[in-house]
Scaffold this active site. Structure first.
Site, PDB file in Angstrom:
ATOM      1  N   GLY A  88      98.535 -58.555  84.306  1.00 46.52           N
ATOM      2  CA  GLY A  88      99.271 -57.378  83.894  1.00 46.52           C
ATOM      3  C   GLY A  88      99.282 -56.350  85.000  1.00 46.52           C
ATOM      4  N   GLY A 139      93.961 -57.293  91.291  1.00 49.26           N
ATOM      5  CA  GLY A 139      92.609 -57.674  90.909  1.00 49.26           C
ATOM      6  C   GLY A 139      91.792 -56.618  90.204  1.00 49.26           C
ATOM      7  N   SER A 155      99.949 -58.387  93.569  1.00 48.13           N
ATOM      8  CA  SER A 155     100.695 -59.434  94.278  1.00 48.13           C
ATOM      9  C   SER A 155     102.145 -59.498  93.797  1.00 48.13           C
ATOM     10  CB  SER A 155     100.004 -60.798  94.099  1.00 48.13           C
ATOM     11  OG  SER A 155      99.830 -61.085  92.736  1.00 48.13           O
ATOM     12  N   HIS A 211     104.648 -55.587  83.849  1.00 47.43           N
ATOM     13  CA  HIS A 211     104.618 -57.047  83.762  1.00 47.43           C
ATOM     14  C   HIS A 211     103.364 -57.464  83.003  1.00 47.43           C
ATOM     15  CE1 HIS A 211     104.622 -61.247  84.650  1.00 47.43           C
ATOM     16  NE2 HIS A 211     103.645 -61.199  85.518  1.00 47.43           N
ATOM     17  N   HIS A 223     101.505 -61.064  80.675  1.00 47.17           N
ATOM     18  CA  HIS A 223     101.587 -62.445  80.194  1.00 47.17           C
ATOM     19  C   HIS A 223     101.246 -62.456  78.711  1.00 47.17           C
ATOM     20  CE1 HIS A 223     101.245 -64.894  84.199  1.00 47.17           C
ATOM     21  NE2 HIS A 223     101.848 -63.751  84.411  1.00 47.17           N
ATOM     22  N   ASP A 225     116.841 -52.316  67.542  1.00 45.03           N
ATOM     23  CA  ASP A 225     116.413 -50.952  67.883  1.00 45.03           C
ATOM     24  C   ASP A 225     115.997 -50.839  69.351  1.00 45.03           C
ATOM     25  OD1 ASP A 225     116.675 -49.138  65.685  1.00 45.03           O
ATOM     26  OD2 ASP A 225     115.157 -50.280  64.609  1.00 45.03           O
ATOM     27  N   HIS A 266     107.208 -68.186  83.229  1.00 44.96           N
ATOM     28  CA  HIS A 266     106.274 -67.200  83.738  1.00 44.96           C
ATOM     29  C   HIS A 266     105.898 -66.193  82.641  1.00 44.96           C
ATOM     30  CE1 HIS A 266     105.189 -64.555  87.466  1.00 44.96           C
ATOM     31  NE2 HIS A 266     104.440 -64.255  86.434  1.00 44.96           N
ATOM     32  N   TYR A 311     117.457 -40.631  65.450  1.00 48.09           N
ATOM     33  CA  TYR A 311     116.079 -40.938  65.102  1.00 48.09           C
ATOM     34  C   TYR A 311     115.157 -39.926  65.776  1.00 48.09           C
ATOM     35  CZ  TYR A 311     111.589 -43.316  65.032  1.00 48.09           C
ATOM     36  OH  TYR A 311     110.260 -43.600  64.864  1.00 48.09           O
TER      37      TYR A 311
END
Lengths: 240, 240, 240, 240
Positions: free
Chosen positions: B30, B48, B78, B98, B100, B123, B174, B232
């Site tokens: 992440g 890392g 990376s 990003h 997983h 939405d 991925h 909203y």
């Protein structure tokens, strides 16, 4: 708050918090309301305020008849017209809850009623958790939230269902609207609908052709907890 | 930090922590970044370092144009070239995330876009969560992370999609790359993509042949929260 | 503890706690060990003591060669012979972990290797998570735990696999045994195997006919984190 | 409480809390009891009191022979007759637990016994987790909870099963009833049944045609933890 709405505002806030604590509020979707029929109003969570932290005084008090805002600084939930219609059309409903909880929403997206597959279900619903019909294009384009309430309400009364025996529905392609005698019970029923949907998913994976529970066992369990002959809990002197 | 990057470093660190708290960070996968377009740089989580504990001053400041490190002691994620390409090609993107996360990654591994099956989805995305094409061998062997950005970006603009209406994609085999007007919104969208993937999995199990939501309802819900007619939340004076 | 085993006892206890905190220990199933090859011994969790609360001084020190108990008041895990055989046969293994985590065990029960379906997987295993053959009746009836180690080890070396590239297996009808350069890495790999199994289950439900990841992308990701050209994290001066 | 029932009341309350902490109590469904065979009574959770907070002095003491309330101010669980029948018919049972945990209930709703698919299962049950036959209409209409116990008990003894080797069942369309040498073990077995059901669901999704574990491995694992030759834990001097 000395305006006399403290009770329903607190009930709406508490139910909002209860559904958050039960893990039913995903992505901030969720709202709750509580009605005071003697005054013709209900209190509802404001739009965009997290369920987990909403305070009673933030809840907006709305007239059942026409949606006029009677008290409150904030805008009500955008689903306010759906709640209002349910209070208008469904007798005995004291609180309404809406969530996008994962399994109930998954079933709503499939457009499939949750069949009564076991006693967990029959303890809460006398039969399936129904699913509404699709809205027409016209119903989507204008007064969308009001029409969402309409397709729920048309299942009840002349539609064949009793709001006490089927205390919630899956709005097709959307998610569950659920109610109870008060907002606290509505929150419990919202958790029940999510649990029943999850259990039904587990069962379908084990046996895709499973048949619904027979009427005898459904009746036995529903009546064990509801109505004059209920014998669950410490509420009556009767003992089963 | 008096170098003027405190804001984007804090935004990148906060978004990293937000995705960790939302349970989207599995096995330390992440990262998040936040851009300052006026200065031509973005801050990104270092490689890392756990999302949950990354501090703003650890975030690395990188030039959008050429990837030069402008500030920071550590090596950037990376995946930095993927973030950089997205800032170059996608107008209006203020932050990129990003993960997983399990369900979104599960769909990415299946190489299948997440269809829009309900209003929860509509939405957030006006249509499916798209999936990228497979990278060629040459794209894998050289400048892999940059090319990962390329196959995302080619879906947008001339590729047909609007980054505001489809604020994230599944990178095939991925996982999800997701963005927003700022890094905080990117983190919310990352949680949305995971939730939509999970709900879609639940729905598919109930009805493997389910049809996507009609355009009318998709438009209704997307526009309820986005654009000039949104109604909203407490953001505008308009009331639905 | 001035007997010189403090390091491996602490490593074994820490890894035991790590798998408990990661939610991999169901029904008290789980154990971990750490080796000191220079002294020919390993420390292993005692039998029947919960992973979450085991203390270093409770861990039992066992000789790699013959299973003799070198230090410790308690009986070692009943899976001690499996750990011992792995230390004998698999070069470079510094720690071993065993769990019955739900998804990995579910795949082990199906007798099916977990295919490499995406980059999350390729970051940890260069190829599938293998599954052992069934034990023969004779192997079950006598020296069962030792033979469990044998069917794992026969997959490696002449069996074709490298313990560094496939740092764990599913023991058929049983569950995962996983290792690493040290016990801490073994615990991380145990969490990885559970995550990969869960993601693979999600993917299979979306596309039952999904093909494994191509070798090019597998290699790219595995080598991004392992070996001389690794460029993930802050460990080297190389930058990708 | 100087009436001599403190031990079983505490055991019943502790087991009730244990199943709540293990996440087995959904929607307030769940109860536990503990027997004192020397005095011919058992203590059971009162009806409608949450498992998580029930106190020993709230537990109701009931005569095994006729269900007479021997001590306690509250009404016993509505499932009291089921517990009572199990104490009458199943020798060696020291505690009984009932839950509606999600996976076990999902299998019960499918009317399918949980096959023994791996060693996790074989460590707890020597064979499948059985499922009861459907109740007849007459059995539903009168003495429903007593008859629920009857259809469980008829599987044991002359029915072929040993309550020590199959320490629990799925009541068809309802959920698990589980027992043990004492109430604490019953709670552990309730968690085991839920875990086995979940693992079996995961396995079925990977391989719908999976075959049950062979008898040899089942026996090996069951006997590793039970009976004269058990060698798990620190309980005996034998070492495996």
């Amino acid at each position: 708050m000395t305006d006399g709405y403290a009770d329903i505002r607190e009930a709406a806030a508490n139910a909002s918090q209860a559904i958050a604590e039960a893990g039913l509020v995903l992505l901030a979707f969720g709202n709750a309301s509580a009605v005071d029929r003697s005054r013709g109003v209900f209190a509802i969570k404001p739009s965009g305020i997290p369920c987990a932290t909403v305070r009673p005084e933030q809840c907006v008090v709305v007239a059942i008849e026409d949606g006029a805002i009677v008290a409150g600084e904030l805008r009500p939930s955008s689903d306010e017209p759906t709640h209002r219609l349910l209070y208008q059309r469904l007798p005995g409903v004291g609180g309404v809850v809406h969530t996008h909880s994962a399994y109930a929403t998954g079933w709503a997206q499939a457009g499939r009623a949750i069949p009564c597959l076991g006693t967990t279900h029959a303890d809460h619903f006398r039969g399936e958790v129904p699913v509404t019909r699709a809205l027409t294009d016209a119903e989507i384009d204008s007064d969308y939230e009001w029409n969402t309430g309409l397709v729920i309400a048309e299942l009840y009364g002349a539609g064949g269902l009793d709001p006490h025996e089927a205390p919630g529905v899956l709005v097709r392609s959307h998610g569950p609207f659920v109610w109870g005698d008060d907002a606290a019970e509505a929150a419990v029923h919202a958790e029940a609908v999510e649990t029943l949907a999850r259990m039904a998913s587990i069962t379908l994976a084990v046996d895709p052709a499973v048949a619904p529970l027979g009427g005898r066992l459904t009746t036995r369990h529903f009546d064990r907890k509801h109505g004059a002959n209920a014998y669950y809990g410490q509420r009556t002197e009767v003992r089963g």
